[in-house]
Design an enzyme around this catalytic site. Structure first.
Site, PDB file in Angstrom:
ATOM      1  N   ASP A  70       0.911  -1.256   0.021  1.00 24.96           N
ATOM      2  CA  ASP A  70      -0.177  -0.038   0.071  1.00 24.96           C
ATOM      3  C   ASP A  70       0.881   1.160  -0.018  1.00 24.96           C
ATOM      4  O   ASP A  70       1.937   1.165   0.653  1.00 24.96           O
ATOM      5  CB  ASP A  70      -0.859  -0.036   1.291  1.00 24.96           C
ATOM      6  CG  ASP A  70      -1.781  -1.341   1.370  1.00 24.96           C
ATOM      7  OD1 ASP A  70      -2.634  -1.343   0.352  1.00 24.96           O
ATOM      8  OD2 ASP A  70      -1.828  -1.867   2.453  1.00 24.96           O
ATOM      9  N   ASP A  72       0.596   5.051   1.161  1.00 25.92           N
ATOM     10  CA  ASP A  72      -0.530   5.838   1.962  1.00 25.92           C
ATOM     11  C   ASP A  72       0.081   7.417   1.983  1.00 25.92           C
ATOM     12  O   ASP A  72       1.507   7.541   1.847  1.00 25.92           O
ATOM     13  CB  ASP A  72      -0.571   5.496   3.324  1.00 25.92           C
ATOM     14  CG  ASP A  72      -1.288   4.204   3.704  1.00 25.92           C
ATOM     15  OD1 ASP A  72      -1.863   3.762   2.760  1.00 25.92           O
ATOM     16  OD2 ASP A  72      -1.057   3.339   4.565  1.00 25.92           O
ATOM     17  N   ASP A 154       3.191   5.186  15.677  1.00 26.12           N
ATOM     18  CA  ASP A 154       3.395   4.166  16.493  1.00 26.12           C
ATOM     19  C   ASP A 154       4.872   3.899  16.738  1.00 26.12           C
ATOM     20  O   ASP A 154       5.480   3.850  17.985  1.00 26.12           O
ATOM     21  CB  ASP A 154       2.691   2.752  16.290  1.00 26.12           C
ATOM     22  CG  ASP A 154       2.714   2.374  14.723  1.00 26.12           C
ATOM     23  OD1 ASP A 154       3.596   2.792  13.955  1.00 26.12           O
ATOM     24  OD2 ASP A 154       2.105   1.594  14.345  1.00 26.12           O
TER      25      ASP A 154
END
Length: 458
Positions: A70, A72, A154
């Site tokens: 992916d 992003d 994170d």
């Protein structure tokens, strides 16, 4: 839009007061690695006066020479402003609103820079965060600057931003150093971040196995104590996470690491007792299931979650069957059908396995009894059953991991069905996978055309 930035004293210990900017000639990422549609989104945002960055896993993976799944995008444009730029855009998400720019089957996710939780009373009510009593974020529509966004990520290796304006990388947390050192560190206090979103514990394990990195002690330390917080996560979200963990080629490594940190037990509560005896058949079957799945993925063969869940829940199914037969004197097939409903009913409370996978899983179980008893014409009928290939593979798995007393019988049965397949056209694995992905057909009158009774002459 919020543009607040905390004072330096408030910054997490591993966040830099100023990002390290790595120019294009000092990193290996090229626009040739970025899909056309992702570039289109980045350039339209940039040409419209907004900041536009690739962020997170795609930047990390390209630095590690891994092909990202992916791409992003992060921006200072609000979701509504992004939607105004793209007709093919839809806004999704309640906890944190995202813009999805859709190009056929490809979706480019665009997220507005996230801000800090503290908001004043006069700020708009749709841009506030909410936490439950455990500290988990239930709503997070707080927008901010790129610096704040980096602090909200994170892990340090995910706080890397590729700037389409000058093709440089912005490193806000020494993520490049951690990539080179092969270590996964949390941004901020690990326990607090796990309480905000317990799924981060699963992500820590997945990144460690996927990237061949080790968890920093500050990251691994609180996990066992906080593992039970996964019970607060919606079961549908954990189904998606389980596929990332067990259907991406690292099943064995993730199984062993999750078990070590008491996380696998939260995903599959019915398997807890079987994990205590690694030398016994149930544990061996669980581990072999992941090993076989990993091998199929490496060989570019199709897999289906139906088979995976059928194999993992086989021993709880057997235990429940025996209990039902003792209590009610049921036949094997009746006991299996009732046990299947009970076992799957308990499992979907933790991981919401869709019916398009639980129904084939039940058929794989039922086929084990049918294959054992089949004779004559029924043999040929089973050989052409859409679920035969999966059921046959499952029989081989049972024979490979059986107890010494059961192994001779199962090996004999497996050999019988191996010989029976010669010269018979068996539905392919691809056909089976397509069957699993298709919606289950409704049975009975409901949803079907009602038959007219033939008119009788007077």
């Amino acid at each position: 839009m919020l543009n607040r930035q905390p004072a330096a004293a408030e910054l997490p210990a591993n966040i830099l007061s100023e990002p390290v900017i790595i120019p294009r000639d000092s990193h290996p990422i090229s626009r040739k690695q970025i899909p056309e549609h992702a570039l289109k989104v980045l350039y339209r945002l940039h040409n419209s006066g907004y900041d536009a960055y690739l962020v997170g896993g795609c930047v990390r993976d390209m630095l590690l020479d891994i092909e990202p799944k992916d791409f992003d995008v992060a921006t200072n444009a609000s979701p509504e402003q992004v939607r105004g730029l793209f007709r093919n855009c839809r806004l999704v998400g309640r906890r944190f609103r995202l813009a999805h720019v859709v190009f056929g089957r490809e979706v480019i996710e665009v997220a507005t820079f996230r801000g800090h939780h503290e908001v004043s009373a006069d700020e708009q009510t749709d841009k506030v965060s909410r936490q439950d009593k455990e500290g988990m974020l239930t709503r997070d529509n707080v927008y901010g600057s790129i610096e704040e966004d980096a602090q909200r990520r994170d892990f340090t290796i995910n706080a890397l931003y590729y700037n389409i304006a000058d093709f440089s990388i912005y490193d806000f947390a020494n993520g490049m150093q951690d990539i080179e050192a092969g270590v996964i560190r949390m941004i901020g206090d690990a326990e607090t971040r796990y309480r905000e979103d317990p799924v981060r514990m699963l992500r820590a394990v997945r990144f460690a196995t996927k990237l061949n990195m080790r968890l920093d002690k500050s990251v691994s330390g609180p996990v066992k104590e906080l593992a039970s917080l996964l019970q607060n996560i919606p079961a549908a979200r954990l189904f998606e996470e389980s596929l990332k963990l067990f259907a991406a080629g690292k099943g064995v490594a993730n199984f062993e690491m999750l078990s070590e940190y008491n996380l696998f037990q939260q995903l599959f509560p019915q398997l807890k007792s079987y994990l205590k005896a690694p030398d016994e058949a149930p544990y061996q079957m669980i581990r072999q299931t992941f090993a076989d799945t990993d091998l199929r993925i490496r060989n570019d063969q199709r897999i289906t979650p139906a088979y995976l869940f059928a194999a993992l829940l086989w021993w709880p199914l057997q235990a429940r069957m025996e209990q039902l037969k003792l209590e009610g004197g049921l036949s094997d097939m009746d006991a299996m059908n009732l046990a299947a409903a009970d076992v799957l009913g308990k499992q979907v409370q933790s991981i919401a396995v869709p019916k398009r996978f639980t129904i084939p899983a039940r058929e794989i179980w039922q086929m084990q009894q049918r294959m054992e008893r089949a004779k004559g014409k029924r043999v040929q009928t089973l050989l052409t059953h859409p679920r035969f290939r999966a059921a046959y593979d499952f029989l081989l798995l049972r024979a490979k991991t059986a107890t010494p007393s059961e192994r001779p019988h199962l090996e004999k049965q497996a050999d019988y069905w191996t010989r029976q397949q010669r010269g018979v056209e068996i539905p392919s694995a691809a056909d089976q996978a397509r069957s699993d992905e298709a919606p289950a057909k409704r049975r009975g009158r409901r949803g079907g055309r009602r038959r007219r009774k033939p008119q009788q002459s007077e």
